[in-house]
Design a protein around this motif. Structure first.
Motif, PDB file in Angstrom:
ATOM      1  N   GLU A 207      43.898  38.581  43.495  1.00 20.72           N
ATOM      2  CA  GLU A 207      43.484  38.030  44.776  1.00 20.72           C
ATOM      3  C   GLU A 207      42.051  38.456  45.062  1.00 20.72           C
ATOM      4  O   GLU A 207      41.532  39.400  44.454  1.00 20.72           O
ATOM      5  CB  GLU A 207      44.416  38.522  45.898  1.00 20.72           C
ATOM      6  CG  GLU A 207      45.871  38.138  45.698  1.00 20.72           C
ATOM      7  CD  GLU A 207      46.768  38.735  46.765  1.00 20.72           C
ATOM      8  OE1 GLU A 207      46.251  39.507  47.600  1.00 20.72           O
ATOM      9  OE2 GLU A 207      47.964  38.427  46.765  1.00 20.72           O
TER      10      GLU A 207
ATOM     11  N   GLY B 230      40.863  40.085  47.562  1.00 18.58           N
ATOM     12  CA  GLY B 230      40.750  41.439  48.107  1.00 18.58           C
ATOM     13  C   GLY B 230      41.167  42.560  47.187  1.00 18.58           C
ATOM     14  O   GLY B 230      41.214  43.725  47.623  1.00 18.58           O
ATOM     15  N   ASP B 231      41.469  42.270  45.932  1.00 20.35           N
ATOM     16  CA  ASP B 231      41.884  43.336  45.011  1.00 20.35           C
ATOM     17  C   ASP B 231      40.711  44.288  44.742  1.00 20.35           C
ATOM     18  O   ASP B 231      39.559  43.868  44.642  1.00 20.35           O
ATOM     19  CB  ASP B 231      42.371  42.743  43.694  1.00 20.35           C
ATOM     20  CG  ASP B 231      43.737  42.098  43.835  1.00 20.35           C
ATOM     21  OD1 ASP B 231      44.385  42.311  44.878  1.00 20.35           O
ATOM     22  OD2 ASP B 231      44.138  41.359  42.918  1.00 20.35           O
TER      23      ASP B 231
ATOM     24  N   ASP C 131      35.723  44.572  44.288  1.00 19.48           N
ATOM     25  CA  ASP C 131      35.458  45.775  45.087  1.00 19.48           C
ATOM     26  C   ASP C 131      35.747  46.984  44.204  1.00 19.48           C
ATOM     27  O   ASP C 131      36.907  47.341  43.972  1.00 19.48           O
ATOM     28  CB  ASP C 131      36.339  45.783  46.330  1.00 19.48           C
ATOM     29  CG  ASP C 131      36.004  46.932  47.270  1.00 19.48           C
ATOM     30  OD1 ASP C 131      35.065  47.690  46.978  1.00 19.48           O
ATOM     31  OD2 ASP C 131      36.696  47.072  48.297  1.00 19.48           O
TER      32      ASP C 131
ATOM     33  N   LYS D 262      45.538  45.467  42.578  1.00 21.49           N
ATOM     34  CA  LYS D 262      44.898  46.628  43.216  1.00 21.49           C
ATOM     35  C   LYS D 262      45.173  47.875  42.385  1.00 21.49           C
ATOM     36  O   LYS D 262      46.306  48.101  41.961  1.00 21.49           O
ATOM     37  CB  LYS D 262      45.416  46.804  44.646  1.00 21.49           C
ATOM     38  CG  LYS D 262      45.156  45.619  45.560  1.00 21.49           C
ATOM     39  CD  LYS D 262      45.759  45.867  46.921  1.00 21.49           C
ATOM     40  CE  LYS D 262      45.445  44.712  47.870  1.00 21.49           C
ATOM     41  NZ  LYS D 262      46.048  43.436  47.432  1.00 21.49           N
TER      42      LYS D 262
ATOM     43  N   GLN E  63      37.873  43.190  39.173  1.00 25.12           N
ATOM     44  CA  GLN E  63      37.934  43.372  40.618  1.00 25.12           C
ATOM     45  C   GLN E  63      36.530  43.278  41.221  1.00 25.12           C
ATOM     46  O   GLN E  63      35.563  43.771  40.633  1.00 25.12           O
ATOM     47  CB  GLN E  63      38.577  44.717  40.976  1.00 25.12           C
ATOM     48  CG  GLN E  63      40.066  44.785  40.704  1.00 25.12           C
ATOM     49  CD  GLN E  63      40.399  45.157  39.283  1.00 25.12           C
ATOM     50  OE1 GLN E  63      39.519  45.196  38.421  1.00 25.12           O
ATOM     51  NE2 GLN E  63      41.672  45.429  39.017  1.00 25.12           N
TER      52      GLN E  63
ATOM     53  N   SER F 247      41.589  40.627  38.591  1.00 20.17           N
ATOM     54  CA  SER F 247      41.874  40.513  40.011  1.00 20.17           C
ATOM     55  C   SER F 247      42.836  39.358  40.236  1.00 20.17           C
ATOM     56  O   SER F 247      42.588  38.230  39.779  1.00 20.17           O
ATOM     57  CB  SER F 247      40.578  40.286  40.788  1.00 20.17           C
ATOM     58  OG  SER F 247      40.835  40.084  42.152  1.00 20.17           O
TER      59      SER F 247
END
Length: 410
Positions: free
Chosen positions: A266, A268-269, A289, A247, A287, A264
């Motif tokens: 994970e 959700g990173d 997102d 993140k 990533q 990334s």
């Protein structure tokens, strides 16, 4: 005879009454004279006796409120400046958490294979360690704080209620008498260590750690090979991150931001980037997102876009430029004030306009990811990427020029 006798008796009685009246009047006169003489004597005694002046009645006093002056508020003493070298080391846990603040200086932090923290200051303050937490039976330090003074001396921090903008800013930034300062500051940490830095530095460089957070009031930040997350914020300066993962929160008020070869760890990173007066360049970011906000600078994105990713690019007055492979699959939602141009065909195109803001929606390929563009006074350009470029002058991104590839912005 009897008449004469009666007449003589009457005359005698008259004379006796007259005499008695006369005597009584004489006695009354004598007593009146004595009382008057006594009064005259008293008056003369009063005149002879000294007169004592009676003091005037004091005026009614008014209550006066006396306000004592406030004592001067002592200001914290600045860190002690020295012209020699200070160096210390301490054995720590492999995943140690290290925190420190910097008041001035050029900082470099390196990861190494030793389970040891080494701090070195040239031409500045003393160095000491404060163990915050230990782990295991051996009491190995897992959280330490690096201090800018000798651990045996006392440093007293004075808290004031007076809130001035500069003092408040310094307090939030962590600048205080316990911070490190010097011409050159170096730290060596285990590669699995986490690092948190606050303060004001000329330049901060971090290499080969697990997690990094840098909050800087002035100066550029360069981060490389950080495996599990980066948070880099500065007010004046550039932010550059390369070959790192996890993140990421990157931000600057007056400067440019570059993220290069990020990954990334994970699903959700995320990668969040904010700048006001500078441009943003993202190349080969992994990533899914991604959110970029720039007030007046351009946004440049180069490389593959992940399937099922969400990419949100916002610029108030700058252009948004994308260079992506031909086989990219994304849905497009664009609002812009300039013009929209794409070298890659867009299907199911829908156009609209509201006042000076135009809109375009459609899809490239199957549309598995989402591309959202917002620029109220700039243009949007999508170019076909045939050969991935390399960012020129990566360590000092003053202009964010790209070799072998140039956006043609009108």
């Amino acid at each position: 005879m009897e008449k004469r006798t009666k007449t003589k008796l009457i005359e005698k009685k008259k004379w006796l009454v007259f005499l008695a009246f006369f005597l009584v009047s004489i006695m009354v006169g004598i007593s009146f004279g004595q009382s008057k003489a006594a009064d005259e004597c008293k008056d003369k005694d009063k005149e002879k006796s000294p007169k004592i002046a009676t003091p005037p009645k004091p005026a009614p006093s008014k209550s006066v409120r006396v306000i004592a002056p406030r004592p001067a508020i002592p200001t914290p003493a600045p860190p002690e400046q020295r012209n020699d070298v200070s160096e210390k080391s301490i054995a720590v846990h492999p995943k140690v958490y290290v925190s420190l603040c910097i008041s001035s200086g050029k900082v470099r932090v390196n990861g190494w294979e030793r389970d040891e923290v080494r701090a070195f200051v040239d031409g500045g303050s003393e160095v000491s360690f404060k163990i915050r937490e230990t782990k295991g039976d051996e009491k190995t330090p897992i959280w330490i704080e690096v201090l800018g003074y000798d651990g045996r001396s006392r440093v007293r921090t004075v808290k004031t209620k007076r809130l001035e903008p500069f003092n408040t800013f310094k307090e939030r930034s962590g600048i205080g008498p316990g911070c490190l300062s010097g011409d050159k500051i170096e730290l060596d940490l285990p590669k699995n260590a986490s690092l948190k830095i606050k303060g004001s530095t000329k330049e901060t460089t971090v290499d080969s750690l697990r997690w990094v957070e840098v909050n800087n009031t002035d100066g550029s930040i360069y981060v490389s090979s950080v495996s599990n997350g980066v948070n880099a914020q500065t007010f004046r300066g550039n932010v550059t991150v390369k070959k790192s993962g996890g993140k990421m929160e990157l931000g600057t008020i007056d400067g440019d931001v570059i993220a290069y070869q990020t990954d990334s760890n994970e699903i959700g990173d995320f990668l969040n980037v904010k700048t006001q007066g500078g441009s943003v360049t993202l190349q080969s970011v992994g990533q899914r997102d991604v959110k970029v906000n720039s007030v007046s600078g351009s946004i440049n994105v180069i490389g593959d876009l992940a399937n099922y990713g969400r990419y949100n690019f916002n610029s108030g007055y700058g252009a948004i430029n994308l260079a992506i492979p031909k086989g990219t699959s994304c849905a497009i939602d664009a609002q812009y004030g300039g013009y929209f141009k794409s070298e890659i065909p867009i299907e199911d195109v829908k156009k609209g306009q509201f006042e000076n803001v135009k809109s375009v929606s459609g899809r490239i390929g199957g549309g598995s990811c989402n591309l959202i563009f917002r620029t109220f006074n700039g243009s949007i350009i999508i170019k076909r990427l045939t050969e991935e470029p390399v960012i020129a002058n990566f360590s000092r991104p003053s202009h964010n020029f790209l070799t072998n590839f140039k956006f043609k912005v009108q």
